[in-house]
Design a protein around this motif. Structure first.
Motif, PDB file in Angstrom:
ATOM      1  N   ASP A  46       0.912  -1.293   0.000  1.00  0.00           N
ATOM      2  CA  ASP A  46       0.098   0.254   0.053  1.00  0.00           C
ATOM      3  C   ASP A  46       0.890   1.314   0.022  1.00  0.00           C
ATOM      4  N   GLU A  47       1.840   1.256   0.718  1.00  0.00           N
ATOM      5  CA  GLU A  47       2.931   2.213   0.754  1.00  0.00           C
ATOM      6  C   GLU A  47       3.585   2.520  -0.476  1.00  0.00           C
ATOM      7  N   THR A  49       2.475   2.038  -3.550  1.00  0.00           N
ATOM      8  CA  THR A  49       1.481   2.628  -4.446  1.00  0.00           C
ATOM      9  C   THR A  49       1.439   4.166  -4.701  1.00  0.00           C
ATOM     10  N   TRP A  50       2.301   4.680  -3.756  1.00  0.00           N
ATOM     11  CA  TRP A  50       2.612   6.258  -3.814  1.00  0.00           C
ATOM     12  C   TRP A  50       3.562   6.600  -4.830  1.00  0.00           C
ATOM     13  N   THR A  53       0.828   7.152  -7.540  1.00  0.00           N
ATOM     14  CA  THR A  53       0.116   8.219  -7.130  1.00  0.00           C
ATOM     15  C   THR A  53       0.852   9.697  -7.168  1.00  0.00           C
ATOM     16  N   ALA A  54       2.026   9.805  -6.951  1.00  0.00           N
ATOM     17  CA  ALA A  54       2.931  10.719  -6.757  1.00  0.00           C
ATOM     18  C   ALA A  54       3.354  11.210  -8.258  1.00  0.00           C
ATOM     19  N   THR A 100      11.239   7.384   0.493  1.00  0.00           N
ATOM     20  CA  THR A 100      10.906   8.767   0.283  1.00  0.00           C
ATOM     21  C   THR A 100      11.669   9.405  -0.879  1.00  0.00           C
ATOM     22  N   VAL A 103       9.731   8.314  -4.299  1.00  0.00           N
ATOM     23  CA  VAL A 103       8.268   9.189  -4.383  1.00  0.00           C
ATOM     24  C   VAL A 103       8.873  10.873  -4.641  1.00  0.00           C
ATOM     25  N   VAL A 215      -4.558  12.535  -5.782  1.00  0.00           N
ATOM     26  CA  VAL A 215      -4.412  11.745  -4.735  1.00  0.00           C
ATOM     27  C   VAL A 215      -5.965  10.948  -4.434  1.00  0.00           C
ATOM     28  N   ASP A 218      -6.520   8.197  -6.528  1.00  0.00           N
ATOM     29  CA  ASP A 218      -5.710   6.905  -6.513  1.00  0.00           C
ATOM     30  C   ASP A 218      -5.815   6.015  -5.291  1.00  0.00           C
ATOM     31  N   LYS A 219      -5.971   6.942  -4.239  1.00  0.00           N
ATOM     32  CA  LYS A 219      -6.271   6.324  -2.894  1.00  0.00           C
ATOM     33  C   LYS A 219      -7.513   5.886  -2.282  1.00  0.00           C
TER      34      LYS A 219
END
Length: 519
Positions: A46-47, A49-50, A53-54, A100, A103, A215, A218-219
């Motif tokens: 899940d993290e 997938t950023w 999204t980013a 980090t 992204v 965002v 996407d989320k």
């Protein structure tokens, strides 16, 4: 305006097309690599997938600013620098050692790529002689259509055979070639630089509104939509920011986004048609591979192979269609594409869980005839009333609506509707599984006879698994059936547009006014 011919023109078209290709490829290539990225960087899926999204959020913010940015820097200079910065950020994405860092560079990568699609289209139109523009746009539309299809295939192959950073490193040589050739051939033909005052307030409102909306889309599914406080907050921020932006932008002397294009009938209807069409097309493009992987046992690579034939017809015929479509009423061509789409979707709505790879590939191959004559005619219809000077602005706004609503919102809507329909069909199928149903009792007896060790709980688990599998299949059949009927309903919509003349004949009017041709 000086035009190239022969090999130089083909080289220029290839370079401009590759600039579009790497941008569209990167919007889909990372999807299949998320589990590998998450595992390598020691974060949850899940993290991870950023990463998607980013890129999508920053890309959506910059896309409608293309016209304003091209005025500030010049179309050629903006395109070349966008490609070079895309190469640099792609390299650092692959070099990232933490989520980090990855992204952060994906945000930058999406931002610098935001102008590539409308700029490449605009430069193709202005760089090709009138008689070659149809063929050039045909090649360009093929790239726009094929790149999202081959993205997951290339991403799956590179990730499995090498490692996930290579899905970003692949952009480096392609981007360097595109930037170098474009600058070498067009550096002396850049558009005039117009430095209007910057509307900082409008820029901030647009960035906050579009970023929050992307965002949220996407989320939303991961966070159970409006059951999540984060989704509620993003929705409120997006709505307020975009409403204030619309009001603020209307009264500005130098707006950063020119919404006056929607006063043009062809632009408004063409944008609506391609947005709805993309929304329906992505219903199949997103849900079909996901169904094949989660319910039919396909790997990511083979799911990509199954849906890839949609691009075969485009590769073979897009240039031909672009060259000769000016002989026909573009509204008729668009209507024919809607008809082809509806036939392919109706065919897909008859699939069962026993469907073969060959049947899926045939259905997608038929859909390729629809997509080949779908994109380019509508683009020509929508932009037919726009002057050459404002082409970058209009194209940026056109693709912004198409991508944000057609692709972004369409993907979220398709996945959510598929999930809801699965719940509905699961409940209906479960209702028929009772002790009073002779088919049910016979199934339980047959399983018990196959293996005496099968307990009642084991058989219940098998039945639940089969019910879920059938429910997902019925749900995706419903989606394709609805899409088929909506494509038929769109046919009258396109005839509300004004009839569009041949792009070549329209361009000839400009050539008469003094545009020069060089060998």
């Amino acid at each position: 305006m000086a035009y190239y011919h022969g090999g130089r023109l083909q080289l220029l078209n290839l370079a401009l097309g590759l600039g579009t290709f790497i941008q569209i490829l990167d919007s889909s290539i990372a999807n299949v690599a998320i589990p590998y990225i998450a595992g390598n960087l020691d974060v949850s899926t899940d993290e991870g997938t950023w990463v998607i999204t980013a890129f999508a959020a920053s890309n959506a913010i910059v896309l409608p600013l293309t016209g304003w940015l091209s005025d500030c820097f010049g179309r050629v200079r903006l395109f070349v620098w966008s490609v070079l910065l895309f190469v640099i950020t792609s390299f650092f994405c692959g070099f990232s050692s933490s989520l980090t860092m990855l992204v952060t560079f994906r945000i930058l990568q999406g931002a610098v790529a935001g102008s590539l699609i409308p700029l490449s289209q605009s430069l193709l139109m202005s760089s090709n002689p009138p008689e070659k523009r149809g063929s050039a746009l045909g090649m360009w539309s093929m790239i726009v259509i094929v790149a999202p299809v081959v993205g997951p295939i290339i991403g799956g192959y590179l990730t499995e055979e090498y490692s996930w950073p290579w899905i970003f490193y692949i952009n480096v040589p392609i981007g360097l070639f595109s930037a170098a050739v474009t600058w070498y051939l067009l550096k002396d033909q850049d558009s005039a630089v117009v430095r209007n005052p910057i509307d900082w307030m409008g820029l901030c409102l647009l960035s906050i509104g579009v970023g929050s909306l992307q965002v949220m889309l996407d989320k939303g599914k991961d966070l159970d939509w409006f059951e999540s406080n984060l989704i509620l907050a993003l929705s409120a921020v997006s709505a307020v920011s975009l409403i204030y932006f619309g009001i603020w932008n209307y009264f500005q002397r130098y707006p950063i986004v020119d919404f006056s294009f929607f006063k043009l009938r062809n632009f408004a209807i063409g944008t609506a048609a391609i947005t709805i069409g993309y929304l329906l097309y992505f219903t199949s493009t997103v849900c079909m591979p996901l169904w094949l992987q989660t319910e039919q046992g396909y790997t990511a690579y083979w799911a990509g192979v199954a849906v890839a034939p949609v691009g075969i017809v485009s590769i073979c015929l897009s240039t031909f269609v672009g060259k000769h479509m000016g002989r026909f009423d573009l509204r008729m061509i668009s209507a024919l594409s809607f008809f082809f789409f509806s036939l392919s979707f109706f065919y897909q709505s008859t699939f069962t869980t026993q469907v073969s790879l060959q049947q899926i590939m045939i259905a997608r191959f038929y859909q390729g005839f629809g997509i080949t004559i779908f994109f380019l005619p509508i683009v020509q219809i929508a932009l037919s009333e726009v002057s050459t000077e404002k082409m970058a602005s209009a194209s940026g706004l056109f693709h912004f609506v198409r991508i944000l609503i057609g692709s972004g919102f369409g993907t979220s809507l398709a996945l959510e509707l598929w999930s809801r329909l699965e719940i509905f069909h699961n409940a209906r199928l479960t209702e028929s599984i009772t002790a009073y149903n002779p088919v049910t009792t016979q199934f339980y007896k047959d399983l018990a006879n196959v293996n005496p060790k099968f307990t009642y709980d084991v058989i219940n688990g098998v039945v639940a698994q089969q019910v879920e599998k059938q429910a997902f299949m019925l749900a995706i059949n419903d989606l394709t059936w609805i899409a088929g009927w909506l494509f038929l309903a769109m046919i009258p919509l396109i005839f509300l547009c004004k009839r569009v003349r041949s792009p070549a004949s329209t361009s000839n009017e400009h050539s008469i006014k003094g545009e020069a041709f060089v060998a």
